[in-house]
Design a protein around this motif. Sequence first.
Motif, PDB file in Angstrom:
ATOM      1  N   LEU A 130       0.831  -1.202   0.000  1.00 26.83           N
ATOM      2  CA  LEU A 130       0.000   0.000   0.000  1.00 26.83           C
ATOM      3  C   LEU A 130       0.866   1.254   0.000  1.00 26.83           C
ATOM      4  CD1 LEU A 130      -2.917   0.945   0.029  1.00 26.83           C
ATOM      5  CD2 LEU A 130      -2.833   0.939   2.513  1.00 26.83           C
ATOM      6  N   VAL A 131       1.938   1.224   0.753  1.00 27.91           N
ATOM      7  CA  VAL A 131       2.871   2.359   0.754  1.00 27.91           C
ATOM      8  C   VAL A 131       3.484   2.532  -0.637  1.00 27.91           C
ATOM      9  CG1 VAL A 131       5.070   3.192   1.682  1.00 27.91           C
ATOM     10  CG2 VAL A 131       3.356   2.232   3.221  1.00 27.91           C
ATOM     11  N   GLY A 132       3.896   1.438  -1.257  1.00 26.60           N
ATOM     12  CA  GLY A 132       4.474   1.505  -2.601  1.00 26.60           C
ATOM     13  C   GLY A 132       3.481   2.004  -3.632  1.00 26.60           C
ATOM     14  N   LEU A 133       2.233   1.520  -3.551  1.00 31.23           N
ATOM     15  CA  LEU A 133       1.196   1.985  -4.470  1.00 31.23           C
ATOM     16  C   LEU A 133       0.934   3.476  -4.291  1.00 31.23           C
ATOM     17  CD1 LEU A 133      -1.380  -0.950  -4.250  1.00 31.23           C
ATOM     18  CD2 LEU A 133      -0.030  -0.298  -6.246  1.00 31.23           C
ATOM     19  N   SER A 134       0.929   3.939  -3.051  1.00 30.96           N
ATOM     20  CA  SER A 134       0.699   5.361  -2.785  1.00 30.96           C
ATOM     21  C   SER A 134       1.832   6.213  -3.338  1.00 30.96           C
ATOM     22  CB  SER A 134       0.565   5.604  -1.277  1.00 30.96           C
ATOM     23  OG  SER A 134      -0.497   4.860  -0.754  1.00 30.96           O
ATOM     24  N   ILE A 135       3.068   5.765  -3.132  1.00 30.80           N
ATOM     25  CA  ILE A 135       4.216   6.511  -3.658  1.00 30.80           C
ATOM     26  C   ILE A 135       4.186   6.539  -5.181  1.00 30.80           C
ATOM     27  CG2 ILE A 135       6.743   6.478  -3.874  1.00 30.80           C
ATOM     28  CD1 ILE A 135       6.812   5.385  -0.993  1.00 30.80           C
ATOM     29  N   ALA A 136       3.865   5.416  -5.804  1.00 34.44           N
ATOM     30  CA  ALA A 136       3.799   5.360  -7.268  1.00 34.44           C
ATOM     31  C   ALA A 136       2.697   6.267  -7.807  1.00 34.44           C
ATOM     32  CB  ALA A 136       3.570   3.920  -7.726  1.00 34.44           C
ATOM     33  N   PHE A 137       1.555   6.268  -7.148  1.00 33.32           N
ATOM     34  CA  PHE A 137       0.448   7.109  -7.604  1.00 33.32           C
ATOM     35  C   PHE A 137       0.783   8.587  -7.450  1.00 33.32           C
ATOM     36  CE2 PHE A 137      -3.720   9.179  -7.040  1.00 33.32           C
ATOM     37  CZ  PHE A 137      -4.269   8.855  -8.268  1.00 33.32           C
ATOM     38  N   MET A 138       1.372   8.958  -6.322  1.00 28.12           N
ATOM     39  CA  MET A 138       1.764  10.353  -6.113  1.00 28.12           C
ATOM     40  C   MET A 138       2.840  10.771  -7.124  1.00 28.12           C
ATOM     41  SD  MET A 138      -0.281  11.381  -3.879  1.00 28.12           S
ATOM     42  CE  MET A 138       0.369  12.974  -3.491  1.00 28.12           C
ATOM     43  N   GLY A 139       3.765   9.874  -7.428  1.00 28.21           N
ATOM     44  CA  GLY A 139       4.787  10.173  -8.427  1.00 28.21           C
ATOM     45  C   GLY A 139       4.190  10.381  -9.807  1.00 28.21           C
ATOM     46  N   ALA A 140       3.227   9.548 -10.162  1.00 28.06           N
ATOM     47  CA  ALA A 140       2.569   9.700 -11.465  1.00 28.06           C
ATOM     48  C   ALA A 140       1.802  11.023 -11.524  1.00 28.06           C
ATOM     49  CB  ALA A 140       1.632   8.528 -11.722  1.00 28.06           C
ATOM     50  N   LEU A 141       1.116  11.371 -10.450  1.00 31.19           N
ATOM     51  CA  LEU A 141       0.417  12.657 -10.417  1.00 31.19           C
ATOM     52  C   LEU A 141       1.386  13.823 -10.533  1.00 31.19           C
ATOM     53  CD1 LEU A 141      -2.352  12.249  -7.670  1.00 31.19           C
ATOM     54  CD2 LEU A 141      -2.655  12.488 -10.130  1.00 31.19           C
ATOM     55  N   LEU A 142       2.483  13.748  -9.810  1.00 27.43           N
ATOM     56  CA  LEU A 142       3.485  14.814  -9.848  1.00 27.43           C
ATOM     57  C   LEU A 142       4.065  14.974 -11.249  1.00 27.43           C
ATOM     58  CD1 LEU A 142       5.143  16.868  -8.177  1.00 27.43           C
ATOM     59  CD2 LEU A 142       6.832  15.070  -7.882  1.00 27.43           C
ATOM     60  N   LEU A 143       4.421  13.863 -11.881  1.00 32.80           N
ATOM     61  CA  LEU A 143       4.979  13.941 -13.231  1.00 32.80           C
ATOM     62  C   LEU A 143       3.953  14.414 -14.261  1.00 32.80           C
ATOM     63  CD1 LEU A 143       7.145  10.712 -13.306  1.00 32.80           C
ATOM     64  CD2 LEU A 143       7.954  13.069 -13.285  1.00 32.80           C
ATOM     65  N   THR A 144       2.708  14.049 -14.060  1.00 37.61           N
ATOM     66  CA  THR A 144       1.671  14.455 -14.999  1.00 37.61           C
ATOM     67  C   THR A 144       1.397  15.951 -14.901  1.00 37.61           C
ATOM     68  OG1 THR A 144       0.656  12.268 -14.855  1.00 37.61           O
ATOM     69  CG2 THR A 144      -0.706  14.048 -15.727  1.00 37.61           C
ATOM     70  N   PHE A 145       1.345  16.476 -13.693  1.00 36.28           N
ATOM     71  CA  PHE A 145       0.998  17.884 -13.503  1.00 36.28           C
ATOM     72  C   PHE A 145       2.208  18.778 -13.268  1.00 36.28           C
ATOM     73  CE2 PHE A 145      -2.957  15.671 -12.272  1.00 36.28           C
ATOM     74  CZ  PHE A 145      -3.760  16.205 -13.255  1.00 36.28           C
ATOM     75  N   PHE A 146       3.426  18.258 -13.421  1.00 37.62           N
ATOM     76  CA  PHE A 146       4.642  19.041 -13.186  1.00 37.62           C
ATOM     77  C   PHE A 146       4.732  20.292 -14.050  1.00 37.62           C
ATOM     78  CE2 PHE A 146       9.203  19.942 -13.743  1.00 37.62           C
ATOM     79  CZ  PHE A 146       9.525  20.187 -12.416  1.00 37.62           C
ATOM     80  N   PRO A 147       4.353  20.235 -15.328  1.00 36.61           N
ATOM     81  CA  PRO A 147       4.431  21.470 -16.129  1.00 36.61           C
ATOM     82  C   PRO A 147       3.573  22.603 -15.571  1.00 36.61           C
ATOM     83  CG  PRO A 147       4.210  19.589 -17.569  1.00 36.61           C
ATOM     84  CD  PRO A 147       4.016  19.092 -16.167  1.00 36.61           C
ATOM     85  N   LEU A 148       2.464  22.278 -14.917  1.00 35.67           N
ATOM     86  CA  LEU A 148       1.620  23.323 -14.332  1.00 35.67           C
ATOM     87  C   LEU A 148       2.307  24.016 -13.169  1.00 35.67           C
ATOM     88  CD1 LEU A 148      -1.841  21.530 -14.323  1.00 35.67           C
ATOM     89  CD2 LEU A 148      -0.993  23.220 -15.937  1.00 35.67           C
ATOM     90  N   PHE A 149       3.120  23.257 -12.396  1.00 36.59           N
ATOM     91  CA  PHE A 149       3.813  23.843 -11.254  1.00 36.59           C
ATOM     92  C   PHE A 149       4.933  24.772 -11.694  1.00 36.59           C
ATOM     93  CE2 PHE A 149       2.583  19.620  -9.258  1.00 36.59           C
ATOM     94  CZ  PHE A 149       1.402  20.130  -8.746  1.00 36.59           C
ATOM     95  N   GLY A 150       5.463  24.546 -12.885  1.00 36.91           N
ATOM     96  CA  GLY A 150       6.556  25.372 -13.391  1.00 36.91           C
ATOM     97  C   GLY A 150       6.077  26.629 -14.093  1.00 36.91           C
TER      98      GLY A 150
END
Length: 162
Positions: A130-150
């Motif tokens: 569950l910890v690994g799934l949460s980290i993977a999901f958060m990483g995917a969200l971060l990479l997907t929306f990273f251009p918006l943060f920049g």
Amino acid sequence: MKTVKLSKRTQAHLFLLLNTVLWGASFIIIKPSLEYTTAYRFLLYRYALAGFFSLPFLVYYWPKVKKKSQHVFRITGIELIGTTFALALLYAGLDRTSAIEASLLNNTLPIFVALGGWWLLREKIQRHELVGLSIAFMGALLLTFFPLFGGVPLTNSISLWG
């Protein structure tokens, strides 16, 4: 030399990781080919080539199959719904977005498979999974929306249509 015996669960996780890597790399190969052909024609070529290479296996295993007509119709139906239509939609979406964005979105598939197994099949997810799934999901969200943060405008960098 001593061989290491992996548990069935560890083997399954390694195969899921390999599957994710191969699917992620496939978009980089498929995307340039869509400049020369349509998504549906590419899918036709893919299945024709796969059918050609699977013929020796079919010839070898066909005499060993019992109740052939029942299995052929069931397998054909499952393949049409589960693979052909899904890949047709996937390739059509890939034609409308970049390979990197499609890979990022597709790499979340094992997360949703694991969560679907937990929800629909009542499989047990251990705490570290569950910890690994949460980290993977958060990483995917971060990479997907990273251009918006920049500060990059949404219309110039991300294709939500695909």
